[in-house]
Motif scaffolding. Structure first.
Motif, PDB file in Angstrom:
ATOM      1  N   HIS A  48      34.481  36.149  49.698  1.00  0.00           N
ATOM      2  CA  HIS A  48      34.484  36.308  48.240  1.00  0.00           C
ATOM      3  C   HIS A  48      33.202  37.076  47.905  1.00  0.00           C
ATOM      4  O   HIS A  48      32.122  36.471  47.820  1.00  0.00           O
ATOM      5  N   ARG A  97      39.247  32.631  42.151  1.00  0.00           N
ATOM      6  CA  ARG A  97      38.449  32.399  43.362  1.00  0.00           C
ATOM      7  C   ARG A  97      38.610  30.946  43.811  1.00  0.00           C
ATOM      8  O   ARG A  97      39.078  30.093  43.053  1.00  0.00           O
ATOM      9  N   SER A 106      40.360  39.053  52.031  1.00  0.00           N
ATOM     10  CA  SER A 106      39.326  38.616  51.082  1.00  0.00           C
ATOM     11  C   SER A 106      39.901  38.408  49.674  1.00  0.00           C
ATOM     12  O   SER A 106      41.001  38.885  49.358  1.00  0.00           O
ATOM     13  N   TYR A 107      39.098  37.745  48.857  1.00  0.00           N
ATOM     14  CA  TYR A 107      39.494  37.524  47.456  1.00  0.00           C
ATOM     15  C   TYR A 107      39.759  38.859  46.761  1.00  0.00           C
ATOM     16  O   TYR A 107      40.745  39.017  46.044  1.00  0.00           O
ATOM     17  N   LYS A 108      38.858  39.839  47.005  1.00  0.00           N
ATOM     18  CA  LYS A 108      38.999  41.150  46.359  1.00  0.00           C
ATOM     19  C   LYS A 108      40.357  41.782  46.721  1.00  0.00           C
ATOM     20  O   LYS A 108      41.024  42.376  45.881  1.00  0.00           O
ATOM     21  N   ALA A 156      41.280  31.380  47.587  1.00  0.00           N
ATOM     22  CA  ALA A 156      41.707  32.182  46.441  1.00  0.00           C
ATOM     23  C   ALA A 156      43.179  31.849  46.176  1.00  0.00           C
ATOM     24  O   ALA A 156      43.981  31.815  47.105  1.00  0.00           O
TER      25      ALA A 156
END
Ligand code: SF4
Length: 659
Positions: A272, A168, A238-240, A157
């Motif tokens: 992701h 992403r 994480s991406y989030k 990311a």
């Protein structure tokens, strides 16, 4: 030896990698093993990534074809050579496609150095993603492998400057089966060999220098690494999380950087959504034998004959020689260390001399070699004093802060190589155009002497980038005093050589850490020395660099301390305008910057001032005042004669009379 080297006319059908069915037929090939899809024009030269990988695979017995700059509204261009047997390899080209298209001010560039005639519009935005989607439509069931710098630097990311968003991993957007990061020779070789031996995609998941997507249920059980050699992956936020939490983004950037040494880098995992990307440790660097083999491949050192217009990037490098790859500098704004690696991989002198002889036989070679170098001019054959120490090292730079005591900075191999190149028959002049690392060069008076005496054409480009210690620290560049020492050494060496030549310093504006005050400091430094830099780079936050992390988060990725960053395009322009203090077209912006900083004392017409005053009331020169008065009088005279609302005999305007 190639046909070019022998002075014979090139035949596209056999001398280049095939680009059409006719060229495949000429080789007697009914099917390709590997198709390379390339965002740049096909130039058969080792400076062009697709050609380098194509020739490397060809030398290992694979049938490789290249489709360059295909149309992206149809699959017709991709299928001209049919479906490949093993895989499709995709590269956006030598540059990230967005960087190639847009400037730091997000304006469309006027040319494309990697396309015929410099023509723009020959590749789509985010070319890796677009080509991968097209290839999936065109070749059902054929593995798709992403490579090249765009894929490499967008593998986790990342921040995308052009859309001003956190994106992403390109693996997910492209839905590619595999991503090769860093220099691709070893990983792509392994991928080809395993697929040729009947391996499935699952069997490719442990190749160093590659990454893949793990679906739901395939990654949740993986425990995070606790110590360096436990073989487990480190889990990045994480991406989030990194999408909204800038502190987490910053920590992820720092953690990622620490795993880039092939000697001790761990696998990386980043969630992701329901999926996760999994990156193996970086590929091992190439040894000298493999580097020599690579550069000895039968490159034609020319664009494919189907192009009628020249390729500007080729014109720049066609008479230059790459001697090494990699960089241990670790400058924050540069991605070379992330992509090429920090371990220097050098060619032997014999291999370099063989290439000099190839150059000598080119039709338009007149005995002048435009560059002998690589990412840096003077890191040839430099390395850590011990392989064991190097493999264990977790530092990101061997030269910041300060040159590491374990680094062998001996310039002798380079000095000897340069002497041999100069001594080759048919060589009249050898320039060094790659950037000289002056904190290393100042340790070698012999190299500096050679440089001044033989390898400079009146001007030598160097990149001090700034003078403010805080900014230089954020850039991971040496202090200004190192540049000053080298400048002095170079001036003395030039004088001794009886040559009138000088340094051309490059600077960056708008880099994280750079405030208006630090830019004013730099501008005053330049003015004091009479320097008028024509090369000022407005900082571009390219994907995944350390400086980009600082730019987007406002935090240092290693200390988490706040870092000031110019974010608006106007502030970036103002910072740049200060360095162009001598250019009248920049004065309004520079003056605005000085006023904002409360530095009215630097606005004026004296030597101590940086920018002249605005040409408003009270600040006009006597000549300008006279000119404006004359012009006003003449306008009054003209309007009176034409009678535009002014009665010829004076009094009220005619229109008012009616009312
Ligand atoms: S120990 Fe020093 S010279 Fe060796 S790799 Fe680490 S930083 Fe570089």
């Amino acid at each position: 030896m190639s046909l070019v080297a022998l002075g014979k006319k090139r035949d596209a059908a056999v001398d280049f990698l095939p680009t059409s069915r006719r060229e495949m037929d000429a080789r007697g090939w009914d099917q390709l093993d590997i198709l390379l899809v390339n965002g740049d024009a096909y130039v058969d030269h080792p400076a062009f990534g697709a050609a380098l990988i194509g020739r490397f695979l060809e030398a290992r017995g694979y049938r490789v074809g290249i489709v360059s700059q295909p149309r992206w509204d149809t699959t017709d261009d991709l299928t001209v050579m049919g479906q490949p047997r093993l895989f499709v390899g995709i590269t956006a080209g030598n540059l990230d496609s967005m960087l190639n298209k847009l400037t730091a001010q997000k304006k469309v560039r006027s040319d494309d150095q990697y396309s015929p005639g410099g023509q723009t519009g020959k590749r789509p935005n985010r070319a890796s993603v677009v080509y991968a989607n097209l290839c999936r439509q065109a070749f059902k069931g054929v593995p798709i492998v992403l490579g090249g710098i765009e894929a490499s630097l967008r593998r986790i990311a990342h921040y995308d400057y052009w859309s001003d968003s956190i994106r992403r991993s390109v693996l997910l957007d492209s839905k590619a089966d595999l991503l090769i990061f860093g220099m691709g020779e070893r990983p792509v070789w392994e991928v080809a060999d395993r697929l040729a031996a009947g391996a499935t995609l699952e069997d490719l998941r442990d190749i160093r220098g590659t990454g893949h997507v793990r679906r739901k249920g395939e990654w949740e059980h993986l425990e995070p690494s606790r110590f360096i050699r436990d073989g487990k992956p480190i889990h990045l936020p994480s991406y989030k999380v990194v999408k909204t939490d800038m502190a987490a983004f910053s920590q992820a950037s720092g953690a990622f950087q620490k795993e880039t040494n092939p000697g001790n880098g761990r696998p990386i995992l980043q969630q992701h959504g329901h999926e996760a990307i999994y990156l193996n440790p970086p590929a091992e660097p190439l040894d000298t034998e493999l580097m020599d083999e690579l550069y000895d491949l039968p490159f034609q050192r020319a664009p494919h004959p189907s192009y009628r217009d020249p390729i500007p990037a080729f014109e720049t490098v066609k008479h230059s020689i790459v001697t090494m790859r990699g960089c241990f500098g670790g400058c924050s704004f540069c991605s070379i260390t992330e992509h090429e690696g920090r371990v220097i991989q050098s060619r032997s002198a014999e291999s370099v001399l063989r290439e000099v002889r190839q150059l000598r036989r080119m039709d338009d070679f007149r005995g002048v070699i435009s560059d002998v170098g690589g990412p840096t001019a003077n890191m040839y054959q430099m390395k850590c004093k011990s392989e064991r120490i190097e493999k264990a090292c977790r530092r990101l730079s061997c030269v910041h802060p300060g040159v590491c005591e374990n680094l062998v900075t001996d310039h002798q191999p380079l000095v000897k190589l340069l002497r041999k190149v100069r001594g080759e028959k048919g060589v009249r002049k050898v320039f060094i155009a790659s950037g000289v690392r002056y904190d290393l060069a100042e340790r070698s008076p012999e190299f500096t002497k050679e440089l001044a005496e033989h390898h400079t054409g009146g001007q030598l480009s160097v990149a001090p980038e700034h003078v403010d210690d805080d900014v230089l620290d954020k850039m991971k560049k040496p202090g200004a005093e190192s540049y000053e020492r080298f400048a002095e050494m170079f001036a003395c060496a030039s004088e001794e050589a009886g040559r009138d030549q000088h340094l051309v310093p490059y600077y960056i504006s708008g880099h994280p850490g750079s405030t208006m005050d630090s830019m004013i400091q730099l501008a005053r430094y330049l003015k004091k020395r009479g320097l008028r830099p024509r090369q000022v780079q407005d900082f571009i936050p390219t994907p995944m660099s350390m400086a980009t992390s600082m730019y987007v988060t406002g935090l240092d990725p290693f200390t988490q301390e706040p870092v000031y960053t110019a974010r608006s395009l106007r502030e970036k322009r103002k910072q740049k305008a200060l360095l162009q203090y001598w250019d009248p077209s920049q004065h309004d912006l520079a003056r605005e910057a000085l006023k904002e900083a409360g530095r009215y004392d630097l606005i004026g017409s004296g030597d101590k001032h940086l920018i002249p005053p605005a040409r408003g009331k009270g600040s006009l020169s006597i000549h300008e005042k006279r000119r404006r008065t004359r012009s006003k009088q003449s306008r009054r005279g003209r309007t009176g004669r034409r009678g535009a609302g002014v009665p010829k005999s004076g009094g009220k305007p005619a229109g008012r009379k009616k009312r």
